[in-house]
Write an enzyme that holds these catalytic residues in place. Structure first.
Site, PDB file in Angstrom:
ATOM      1  CG  ASN A   1      39.983  46.263  43.273  1.00 55.39           C
ATOM      2  OD1 ASN A   1      39.960  45.867  44.442  1.00 55.39           O
ATOM      3  ND2 ASN A   1      40.741  45.694  42.343  1.00 55.39           N
TER       4      ASN A   1
ATOM      5  CE  LYS B   1      43.916  47.463  42.464  1.00 52.01           C
ATOM      6  NZ  LYS B   1      44.946  47.559  41.446  1.00 52.01           N
TER       7      LYS B   1
ATOM      8  CG  HIS C   1      42.135  42.368  39.773  1.00 47.31           C
ATOM      9  ND1 HIS C   1      43.495  42.580  39.768  1.00 47.31           N
ATOM     10  CD2 HIS C   1      41.563  43.589  39.587  1.00 47.31           C
ATOM     11  CE1 HIS C   1      43.718  43.881  39.611  1.00 47.31           C
ATOM     12  NE2 HIS C   1      42.566  44.504  39.496  1.00 47.31           N
TER      13      HIS C   1
ATOM     14  CD  GLU D   1      46.315  44.302  41.479  1.00 49.28           C
ATOM     15  OE1 GLU D   1      45.533  44.195  42.440  1.00 49.28           O
ATOM     16  OE2 GLU D   1      46.537  45.388  40.899  1.00 49.28           O
TER      17      GLU D   1
ATOM     18  CD  GLU E   1      40.621  46.000  35.867  1.00 44.49           C
ATOM     19  OE1 GLU E   1      40.448  47.138  36.306  1.00 44.49           O
ATOM     20  OE2 GLU E   1      41.085  45.070  36.553  1.00 44.49           O
TER      21      GLU E   1
ATOM     22  N   GLY F   1      47.568  50.452  37.686  1.00 54.73           N
ATOM     23  CA  GLY F   1      48.496  50.981  38.688  1.00 54.73           C
ATOM     24  C   GLY F   1      49.738  51.642  38.112  1.00 54.73           C
TER      25      GLY F   1
ATOM     26  CB  SER G   1      45.980  54.322  35.085  1.00 50.63           C
ATOM     27  OG  SER G   1      47.043  53.559  35.608  1.00 50.63           O
TER      28      SER G   1
HETATM   29  P1  PGA Z   1      44.170  51.249  39.107  1.00 54.16           P
HETATM   30  O1  PGA Z   1      43.652  49.765  39.381  1.00 54.16           O
HETATM   31  O2  PGA Z   1      42.963  52.098  38.884  1.00 54.16           O
HETATM   32  O3  PGA Z   1      44.926  51.621  40.340  1.00 54.16           O
HETATM   33  O4  PGA Z   1      45.035  51.195  37.889  1.00 54.16           O
HETATM   34  C1  PGA Z   1      42.643  49.230  38.604  1.00 54.16           C
HETATM   35  C2  PGA Z   1      42.436  47.791  38.977  1.00 54.16           C
HETATM   36  O5  PGA Z   1      43.319  47.137  39.463  1.00 54.16           O
HETATM   37  O6  PGA Z   1      41.356  47.261  38.821  1.00 54.16           O
END
Ligand code: PGA
Length: 262
Positions: free
Chosen positions: A9, A11, A97, A99, A178, A184, A224
């Protein structure tokens, strides 16, 4: 057989040149790997040039995915992109997601509409679910999920997101667990903890559908994950792969992750 799957992803990152270089490096670095699926999810605007760039190999090991889609196919929805528009560009769409739940206030109902729209277009949704706060037992480092927090949160999200999805259609769905506190932050869940939650998700799928469905559905861990810790997740038989954000933007690291998974 659940094929090990790694979703990148990206983003809202990369410019076109970076995206194409990254895709090319991932393609070259994973040529020898077998029996895995790699899904690259760039920003919408890079999907077309990436599809062109990867044309010859797309659809086999490396697939493209979008990071979102709207629930209608066309109409007066300024700024939105429909599953119908994505149909010939990619195979997967990330839906729900955290976010988007957080910044765009997407609700379970909206996510459920999106899941249906994506499936109707013949695409595969990667449905994300996860809890806000680190559960008590994970804080203690013992890797046992807090049953109450879990059932009131993750499993409810799952049920609401898959409302009215038929048994025929569910085989096209991938689920990503997740935990929001892990995304993140550099604080990934422990492998055993993620495996237990994923096991509960699978049990819930069994209750909602049947044994075959629960056995066949792919459930990934995200939050992460990097080249250092990926083996902790993928060696758990319950976990069918990972969804990576930050680490998927670094070609060398991501290739290493694909190798670990393979
Ligand atoms: P990250 O993001 O690996 O940077 O923690 C994962 C995600 O948002 O799906």
């Amino acid at each position: 057989m659940r094929i090990p799957t790694i979703v990148a992803n990206w983003k809202m990152n990369t410019n076109l040149a970076d995206a194409l270089i990254l895709a090319e490096s991932i393609k070259n670095g994973t040529e020898d790997l077998e029996n895995i699926e790699i899904v690259l999810c760039p920003p919408f605007v890079w999907l077309y040039p990436m599809a062109e760039k990867l044309e010859k190999i797309l659809g086999k090991k490396i697939k493209l995915g979008a990071q979102n889609a709207f629930w209608e196919n066309e109409g007066a929805y300024t700024g939105e992109i429909s599953p119908k528009m994505l149909k010939n560009l990619c195979e997967y769409v990330i839906v729900g997601h955290s976010e988007r739940r957080n910044h765009l206030k997407e609700t379970d109902e909206m996510i459920n509409e999106k899941v249906h729209a994506v499936l109707r277009s013949g695409l595969k949704p990667v449905v994300c679910v996860g809890e806000y706060k680190m559960m008590r037992e994970e804080k203690k480092g013992r890797g046992r999920p807090d049953k109450i927090a879990m059932s009131s949160n993750i499993l409810n999200q799952l049920k609401a997101s898959l409302e009215r999805v038929s048994k025929n259609m569910i085989s096209n769905v991938v689920i990503a667990y997740e935990p929001i506190w892990a995304i993140g932050t550099g604080h990934a869940a422990t492998g055993s903890y993620a495996a237990q939650i994923i096991n509960s998700i699978r049990e819930k799928i069994y209750k909602m559908y049947d044994w075959d469905t629960a056995t066949d559905i792919r459930i990934l861990y995200g939050g992460s994950v990097n080249a250092e810790n990926i083996s902790e997740f993928v060696r758990q038989p319950e976990i069918d792969g990972v969804l990576a954000g930050g680490a998927s933007l670094k070609a060398k690291e991501f290739v290493k992750m694909c190798q670990e998974m393979a």
